[in-house]
Design an enzyme around this catalytic site. Structure first.
Site, PDB file in Angstrom:
ATOM      1  N   TYR A 223       0.860  -1.394  -0.085  1.00 39.30           N
ATOM      2  CA  TYR A 223      -0.177  -0.045   0.047  1.00 39.30           C
ATOM      3  C   TYR A 223       0.887   1.232  -0.045  1.00 39.30           C
ATOM      4  O   TYR A 223       0.552   2.209  -0.676  1.00 39.30           O
ATOM      5  CB  TYR A 223      -0.899  -0.072   1.093  1.00 39.30           C
ATOM      6  CG  TYR A 223      -1.845   1.105   1.269  1.00 39.30           C
ATOM      7  CD1 TYR A 223      -3.022   1.007   0.669  1.00 39.30           C
ATOM      8  CD2 TYR A 223      -1.483   2.385   1.720  1.00 39.30           C
ATOM      9  CE1 TYR A 223      -4.086   1.944   0.752  1.00 39.30           C
ATOM     10  CE2 TYR A 223      -2.551   3.494   1.883  1.00 39.30           C
ATOM     11  CZ  TYR A 223      -3.745   3.202   1.152  1.00 39.30           C
ATOM     12  OH  TYR A 223      -4.379   4.372   1.262  1.00 39.30           O
TER      13      TYR A 223
ATOM     14  N   PHE B 230     -22.258  12.860 -24.717  1.00 39.93           N
ATOM     15  CA  PHE B 230     -21.929  11.884 -25.631  1.00 39.93           C
ATOM     16  C   PHE B 230     -21.456  10.443 -25.116  1.00 39.93           C
ATOM     17  O   PHE B 230     -21.513   9.615 -26.010  1.00 39.93           O
ATOM     18  CB  PHE B 230     -20.597  12.477 -26.553  1.00 39.93           C
ATOM     19  CG  PHE B 230     -19.395  12.494 -25.713  1.00 39.93           C
ATOM     20  CD1 PHE B 230     -19.245  13.698 -24.960  1.00 39.93           C
ATOM     21  CD2 PHE B 230     -18.465  11.620 -25.655  1.00 39.93           C
ATOM     22  CE1 PHE B 230     -17.987  13.875 -24.254  1.00 39.93           C
ATOM     23  CE2 PHE B 230     -17.392  11.702 -24.835  1.00 39.93           C
ATOM     24  CZ  PHE B 230     -17.205  12.873 -24.413  1.00 39.93           C
TER      25      PHE B 230
ATOM     26  N   PHE C 182      -9.781  19.533 -24.370  1.00 38.13           N
ATOM     27  CA  PHE C 182     -10.410  18.248 -24.393  1.00 38.13           C
ATOM     28  C   PHE C 182     -11.562  18.320 -23.460  1.00 38.13           C
ATOM     29  O   PHE C 182     -11.759  18.912 -22.625  1.00 38.13           O
ATOM     30  CB  PHE C 182      -9.166  17.115 -23.828  1.00 38.13           C
ATOM     31  CG  PHE C 182      -9.478  15.822 -24.172  1.00 38.13           C
ATOM     32  CD1 PHE C 182      -9.852  15.151 -25.380  1.00 38.13           C
ATOM     33  CD2 PHE C 182      -9.882  14.913 -22.724  1.00 38.13           C
ATOM     34  CE1 PHE C 182     -10.260  13.820 -25.514  1.00 38.13           C
ATOM     35  CE2 PHE C 182     -10.324  13.624 -22.900  1.00 38.13           C
ATOM     36  CZ  PHE C 182     -10.460  13.142 -24.337  1.00 38.13           C
ATOM     37  N   THR C 183     -12.477  17.064 -23.774  1.00 36.62           N
ATOM     38  CA  THR C 183     -13.861  17.002 -23.381  1.00 36.62           C
ATOM     39  C   THR C 183     -13.432  17.076 -21.716  1.00 36.62           C
ATOM     40  O   THR C 183     -14.255  17.840 -20.890  1.00 36.62           O
ATOM     41  CB  THR C 183     -14.456  15.696 -23.879  1.00 36.62           C
ATOM     42  OG1 THR C 183     -13.452  14.710 -23.481  1.00 36.62           O
ATOM     43  CG2 THR C 183     -14.919  15.779 -24.950  1.00 36.62           C
TER      44      THR C 183
ATOM     45  N   ARG D  57     -16.803  12.988 -33.257  1.00 34.13           N
ATOM     46  CA  ARG D  57     -16.152  14.182 -32.459  1.00 34.13           C
ATOM     47  C   ARG D  57     -16.570  15.292 -33.069  1.00 34.13           C
ATOM     48  O   ARG D  57     -16.173  15.986 -33.895  1.00 34.13           O
ATOM     49  CB  ARG D  57     -14.507  14.033 -32.653  1.00 34.13           C
ATOM     50  CG  ARG D  57     -14.138  12.919 -31.847  1.00 34.13           C
ATOM     51  CD  ARG D  57     -13.762  13.065 -30.408  1.00 34.13           C
ATOM     52  NE  ARG D  57     -14.792  13.077 -29.559  1.00 34.13           N
ATOM     53  CZ  ARG D  57     -14.532  12.860 -28.287  1.00 34.13           C
ATOM     54  NH1 ARG D  57     -13.469  12.508 -27.687  1.00 34.13           N
ATOM     55  NH2 ARG D  57     -15.633  12.776 -27.337  1.00 34.13           N
TER      56      ARG D  57
ATOM     57  N   ASP E 222      -0.574  18.752 -21.490  1.00 38.17           N
ATOM     58  CA  ASP E 222      -1.225  17.654 -21.402  1.00 38.17           C
ATOM     59  C   ASP E 222      -0.465  16.667 -22.482  1.00 38.17           C
ATOM     60  O   ASP E 222      -0.331  16.976 -23.662  1.00 38.17           O
ATOM     61  CB  ASP E 222      -2.725  17.847 -21.856  1.00 38.17           C
ATOM     62  CG  ASP E 222      -3.529  16.363 -22.002  1.00 38.17           C
ATOM     63  OD1 ASP E 222      -2.878  15.499 -21.741  1.00 38.17           O
ATOM     64  OD2 ASP E 222      -4.742  16.907 -22.223  1.00 38.17           O
TER      65      ASP E 222
ATOM     66  N   LYS F  97      -2.889   6.060 -22.764  1.00 34.22           N
ATOM     67  CA  LYS F  97      -2.492   6.614 -24.063  1.00 34.22           C
ATOM     68  C   LYS F  97      -1.015   6.807 -24.125  1.00 34.22           C
ATOM     69  O   LYS F  97      -0.220   5.592 -24.523  1.00 34.22           O
ATOM     70  CB  LYS F  97      -3.110   7.766 -24.523  1.00 34.22           C
ATOM     71  CG  LYS F  97      -4.513   7.738 -24.662  1.00 34.22           C
ATOM     72  CD  LYS F  97      -5.131   8.929 -24.183  1.00 34.22           C
ATOM     73  CE  LYS F  97      -6.765   8.785 -24.221  1.00 34.22           C
ATOM     74  NZ  LYS F  97      -7.683  10.098 -24.043  1.00 34.22           N
TER      75      LYS F  97
HETATM   76  C1  LIG Z   1      -7.644  10.892 -22.989  1.00 35.75           C
HETATM   77  C2  LIG Z   1      -7.192  12.024 -22.808  1.00 35.75           C
HETATM   78  C3  LIG Z   1      -7.316  12.663 -21.533  1.00 35.75           C
HETATM   79  C4  LIG Z   1      -8.435  11.927 -20.480  1.00 35.75           C
HETATM   80  O1  LIG Z   1      -7.471  10.929 -20.294  1.00 35.75           O
HETATM   81  P1  LIG Z   1      -8.271   9.554 -19.467  1.00 35.75           P
HETATM   82  O2  LIG Z   1      -7.046   8.446 -19.068  1.00 35.75           O
HETATM   83  O3  LIG Z   1      -8.970   8.989 -20.527  1.00 35.75           O
HETATM   84  O4  LIG Z   1      -8.936   9.863 -18.392  1.00 35.75           O
HETATM   85  C5  LIG Z   1      -6.935  14.174 -21.566  1.00 35.75           C
HETATM   86  N1  LIG Z   1      -6.237  14.816 -22.397  1.00 35.75           N
HETATM   87  C6  LIG Z   1      -6.116  14.114 -23.829  1.00 35.75           C
HETATM   88  C7  LIG Z   1      -5.530  14.763 -24.761  1.00 35.75           C
HETATM   89  C8  LIG Z   1      -6.508  12.945 -24.123  1.00 35.75           C
HETATM   90  O5  LIG Z   1      -6.470  12.567 -25.280  1.00 35.75           O
END
Ligand SMILES: *Cc1c(COP(=O)(O)O)cnc(C)c1O
Length: 482
Positions: free
Chosen positions: A80, A455, A132-133, A389, A223, A266
């Protein structure tokens, strides 16, 4: 991935990896696909993967993992507190980005939550190349506003500019002057701009943005979720970096930022996320929030196995053979589509092939979600799952009116090292068929519309009986072929 030449002079993408574990796919017949699309409320997010042939919804958590990543998972230290796994991941991140502190979080949006909590106060504005969303949702939840200052060319579907994700430097200066620097909570650069076609940001632009933010004392947040593709484009499209190691490029970005965060779903081809900074003050404020919202400091809501896989995945991201795979396949698909007249975003970006649904379905108004309709039609015609999108991915204005998206795109994500070239050719063929029959596609309307991030879970219905007509034409043309 490598582009190799055949004797004919033709260049083809050649995989620099082999498949050692495979997963069986299912391609249901067209009438079943129509039924499943209906059940999913014409929202590709609500399809069950068992009914999907090629899942091109997203690259999130879907990149193929390497033998070395799986091997590393076996050494995960499940304590932990003070887990050895945490220190291994921290060391890799420090080496790659050259920043002092690492805070773990369960995924990218969790990082956005923590960063927004410490930096956003009501009435302030975050300036960024593009939102980003989830980023925008977290900033607005904290009472802040988002303003996009991407270069104008970034919102043009067709262009020849190599770095369409760039920040407009004059707009940046202008907005700092207009709003006053004290009203700007931070400036954010998104690598590989997700919502406008996976378009990269140049190092020159990153340097200039950083110079301005440092001079004004404004925090600069990066980001890095889609950094892998962006690194590939910096190396291949920005002359200065042709002979510079990927890790050197990454470290330079690290030197220019106050905060870097990423989705390890990603970047890292795993699962999880993290925040990096060298700023003692911000670090100690953010650190308090990690155990509260995520988990203890040394795992932050992640499984330690995923953390091990992320550490190895990040190192593998420093290899051009690895990070070139998505951009090269995107280009292969987009080129094939363009040859058949299908409108796609150019220059070809990272993340996936982006189809311009506004032109593809010019007979459907934005209020009837052309990109959502096209994504649904593509599933019916091929079992391929893409993602809308466009306007559907926007939130309504406070007065309830539609906020029309600047671009109406269907994204066909190409997760790294997952698909084969023949599968890509199948996609191209079915999209081209749809294009020839585009007039048969009609619009969509909401039957169940959530207020936040609609969405993801909203349900819709077709306007008129177009899915049946499309299905009929499919059977005429393809017989009983899947
Ligand atoms: C996917 C994504 C996020 C959010 O990441 P999650 O791991 O899905 O929460 C933030 N910024 C960008 C540019 C992304 O493509």
């Amino acid at each position: 991935m490598s582009n190799v030449k055949f004797r004919s002079g033709e260049t083809i993408p050649l995989e620099m990896h082999k498949a050692r574990i495979v997963q069986k796919l299912n391609l249901p017949p067209a009438d079943v696909r129509l039924e499943k699309m209906r059940e999913a409320g014409f929202n590709t997010f609500l399809l069950k993967n068992r009914d999907v042939f090629l899942d091109m919804l997203t690259d999130s958590g879907t990149n193929a993992m390497s033998d070395k990543q799986f091997a590393a998972m076996m050494q995960a230290d499940e304590s932990y507190a003070g887990s050895e796994t945490y220190f291994r991941l921290e060391a890799v991140l420090q080496e790659v980005f050259g920043m002092k502190y690492f805070l773990p979080a369960h995924q990218g949006r969790a990082c956005e939550h923590i960063i927004s909590r410490i930096l956003v106060t009501p009435g302030t504005t975050a300036l960024m190349n593009y939102h980003f969303t989830t980023t925008k949702a977290h900033i607005t939840l904290m009472g802040g506003a988002v303003e996009e200052i991407i270069i104008d060319e970034g919102l043009k579907v067709k262009s020849e500019l190599p770095f369409k994700g760039n920040m407009d430097i004059d707009k940046l200066k202008g907005e700092i002057k207009r709003l006053g620097k004290e009203n700007i909570c931070f400036v954010r650069i998104e690598a590989g701009t997700n919502l406008v076609g996976g378009q990269p940001v140049s190092m020159e632009n990153i340097r200039e943005t950083s110079r301005i933010c440092r001079a004004e004392g404004i925090k600069l947040v990066f980001d890095a979720s889609l950094l892998a593709d962006n690194l590939y484009f910096i190396k291949t499209r920005e002359k200065e970096f042709a002979n510079v190691d990927i890790v050197e490029i990454t470290r330079e970005i690290g030197r220019l930022m106050d905060v870097i965060y990423f989705s390890a779903r990603k970047l890292g081809s795993s699962r999880g996320g993290g925040i990096l900074t060298s700023d003692d003050g911000m670090f100690s404020r953010m650190r308090e929030l990690v155990p509260l919202y995520e988990g203890f400091m040394t795992y932050g809501g992640m499984s330690t196995r995923d953390m091990e896989a992320t550490a190895v995945g990040l190192m593998e991201t420093m290899d051009m053979d690895v990070i070139s795979q998505t951009p090269i396949f995107v280009a292969a698909l987009a080129r094939e589509l363009q040859a058949k007249g299908v409108p796609v975003v150019t220059p070809y970006g990272g993340l996936g092939c982006h189809i311009d649904a506004r032109e593809f379905c010019e007979h459907i108004t934005q209020e009837e979600y052309p990109a959502g309709a096209l994504a649904a039609a593509l599933y019916i015609a091929s079992g391929v799952r893409g993602m809308e999108r466009g306007t559907l991915s926007e939130q309504r204005n406070p007065d309830g009116s539609e906020r029309l998206a600047e671009m109406e795109l269907v994204r066909l994500a190409i997760p790294r090292r997952v698909f084969t070239l023949s599968q890509i050719q199948f996609v191209a063929d079915r999209v081209a068929w749809l294009y020839e029959n585009r007039k048969l596609i009609g619009g969509l309307k909401f039957t169940d519309e959530p207020k936040l991030l609609r969405f993801f879970i909203g349900k819709l219905d077709s306007i008129g009986g177009w899915p049946e007509t499309l299905m009929k034409k499919f059977t005429e043309d393809f017989g009983d072929s899947l």
